[in-house]
Design a protein around this motif. Sequence first.
Motif, PDB file in Angstrom:
ATOM      1  N   GLU A 290     -13.745  -9.732  -9.161  1.00 22.08           N
ATOM      2  CA  GLU A 290     -12.787  -8.874  -8.431  1.00 22.08           C
ATOM      3  C   GLU A 290     -11.994  -7.968  -9.379  1.00 22.08           C
ATOM      4  O   GLU A 290     -10.793  -7.749  -9.190  1.00 22.08           O
ATOM      5  N   GLN A 313     -18.289  -6.537  -0.020  1.00 24.88           N
ATOM      6  CA  GLN A 313     -17.464  -7.306  -0.948  1.00 24.88           C
ATOM      7  C   GLN A 313     -16.335  -6.450  -1.511  1.00 24.88           C
ATOM      8  O   GLN A 313     -15.193  -6.896  -1.622  1.00 24.88           O
ATOM      9  N   ARG A 316     -13.690  -6.015   1.053  1.00 30.73           N
ATOM     10  CA  ARG A 316     -12.907  -7.243   1.192  1.00 30.73           C
ATOM     11  C   ARG A 316     -11.860  -7.351   0.074  1.00 30.73           C
ATOM     12  O   ARG A 316     -10.694  -7.679   0.322  1.00 30.73           O
ATOM     13  N   VAL A 317     -12.272  -7.052  -1.155  1.00 31.81           N
ATOM     14  CA  VAL A 317     -11.354  -7.127  -2.296  1.00 31.81           C
ATOM     15  C   VAL A 317     -10.218  -6.127  -2.129  1.00 31.81           C
ATOM     16  O   VAL A 317      -9.043  -6.440  -2.363  1.00 31.81           O
ATOM     17  N   LYS A 319      -9.035  -4.883   0.615  1.00 31.82           N
ATOM     18  CA  LYS A 319      -8.121  -5.293   1.681  1.00 31.82           C
ATOM     19  C   LYS A 319      -7.236  -6.452   1.237  1.00 31.82           C
ATOM     20  O   LYS A 319      -6.069  -6.541   1.615  1.00 31.82           O
ATOM     21  N   GLN A 320      -7.800  -7.345   0.438  1.00 30.45           N
ATOM     22  CA  GLN A 320      -7.007  -8.469  -0.059  1.00 30.45           C
ATOM     23  C   GLN A 320      -5.888  -7.991  -0.980  1.00 30.45           C
ATOM     24  O   GLN A 320      -4.749  -8.445  -0.891  1.00 30.45           O
ATOM     25  N   ARG A 321      -6.237  -7.080  -1.868  1.00 26.18           N
ATOM     26  CA  ARG A 321      -5.261  -6.606  -2.844  1.00 26.18           C
ATOM     27  C   ARG A 321      -4.337  -5.553  -2.279  1.00 26.18           C
ATOM     28  O   ARG A 321      -3.214  -5.390  -2.734  1.00 26.18           O
ATOM     29  N   GLY A 322      -4.825  -4.842  -1.272  1.00 27.70           N
ATOM     30  CA  GLY A 322      -4.056  -3.728  -0.732  1.00 27.70           C
ATOM     31  C   GLY A 322      -4.211  -2.507  -1.609  1.00 27.70           C
ATOM     32  O   GLY A 322      -4.446  -2.605  -2.819  1.00 27.70           O
TER      33      GLY A 322
END
Length: 465
Positions: A290, A313, A316-317, A319-322
């Motif tokens: 990531e 992927q 997703r990364v 969105k997780q981190r913003g």
Amino acid sequence: MQNLTITAKDKKHSHQLEPKSMAIYQQCRIIEATNELDQTCYIFFYKDHYLNYVTEKKTTKTHSYVVDSFKKGITLPPSHPLFMTVVSSHPNIKKQNFSDLFKKLQKQYTLQETALIASYFESFIKKAQLANFIQSLFYKERRDGKLLSCYRILRIMKDFAPKRSLVDAFSRDMDFTKYEDLYKQGDASLLDKDPIYMENKLYANQHNNQDFQALCKFYQAQDRLEDVIAVHITHVIYTQETSDYDALKFLIEEHLGGENMLPVLEDLYRRGLTIMSLQQDLLAAYMAHERLEDVLTLISKHELHLQPAQSKQLTRVVKQRGITTDSIPNEGLQELIRTLFAAKDNQATEILHQAIASLLNDHNLSYIQEWAQPFRAITLAEPTLQKIDEMNRIAEDPNQQRKLGELYHEFHHPKLAIECMSFDMELREDDPKPVQWLAKLYHELGMNAEYKAYQQLYVDMVKRG
């Protein structure tokens, strides 16, 4: 990465050494480290065996074994698994005086190996003193009638101190010239008995594929797997062949474990390995860890294309981190969005929207309009870009502040929207719409007193109307 340290004991005192780099050259490994006083130290190994550590003198010789090792050998950073393997195997070391070391060497190694090891320390012991020691080994073998061993030590002396009287005196001796001729002819049975000569000869010619294969077999026979990996690294950088890269990967996974692959890939990339399979493997490794900025930099530099699974992927990364300009530079945001659109990711439009919302924290509309230019040819980006164009066009129009506020709200900037709606409320005193908007915006910000005040004002205005 955790900082590597080595505890070094010198008499009754202990020091913490921080390794900086390691050279692997022929039979030797040298770690360059610094101590608490920021002095440079060198830790010497013969193959896998620790020898000694020394502190660098004020004047370093420009021509010495240490300098040659870092220039002609392979130099590795502390993050490299080979480096960590050596350090983790020797977390504690002890300094010896050279007199004790050289006595011990004669019990552990052949006198030829002892002479070779002694030559490593020419930057730290007077050359004449080292030459005298090597000469004493020569005469010891001569007294015992071991002429071939004498000749091997003489060869080391020739390389180390060619002007030494011993070299001149015995180079023309008939007992030794016969060996010289046999070495020149490449007598296999003789050379097999001189592994130091064989290794150095093969090492010097390792770019020749036949000699490279022979050198690898030589190391494998001695169970020197770290050296096999080291020469494979040098070899693949030279050949730039996918088959050699695959062979190196197999060695790393088998000997060091697949979890250590990322620093190896990064090291190969820094050394100039340009093959596509490395770029793809490095991209996959960055994705797995990531490391978003590294992913974007690699994609941009080499115009790589994501597979559908990689695109998901990456999304997703993100969105997780913003998406924030603190975590991703503005150019990186461009590359991220371009990559997702190129991969036909159905969330690319949403991420473009988020990126613009983040940019509005620090930049005006004109900057964002310019920043968005690379996406003009992308059909799916058009609706979002049209909104930015409209915002830029109406920004100074007093009659369009409500519309501007609505667009700011759409890009998740309620405070900017409040400024627009407040201006519109002053301009249209009898219109309840901007008041309704202000109540909504303050409610979203969690400012309950303001929300209730505007909500009541809106109710009153509707009743009066």
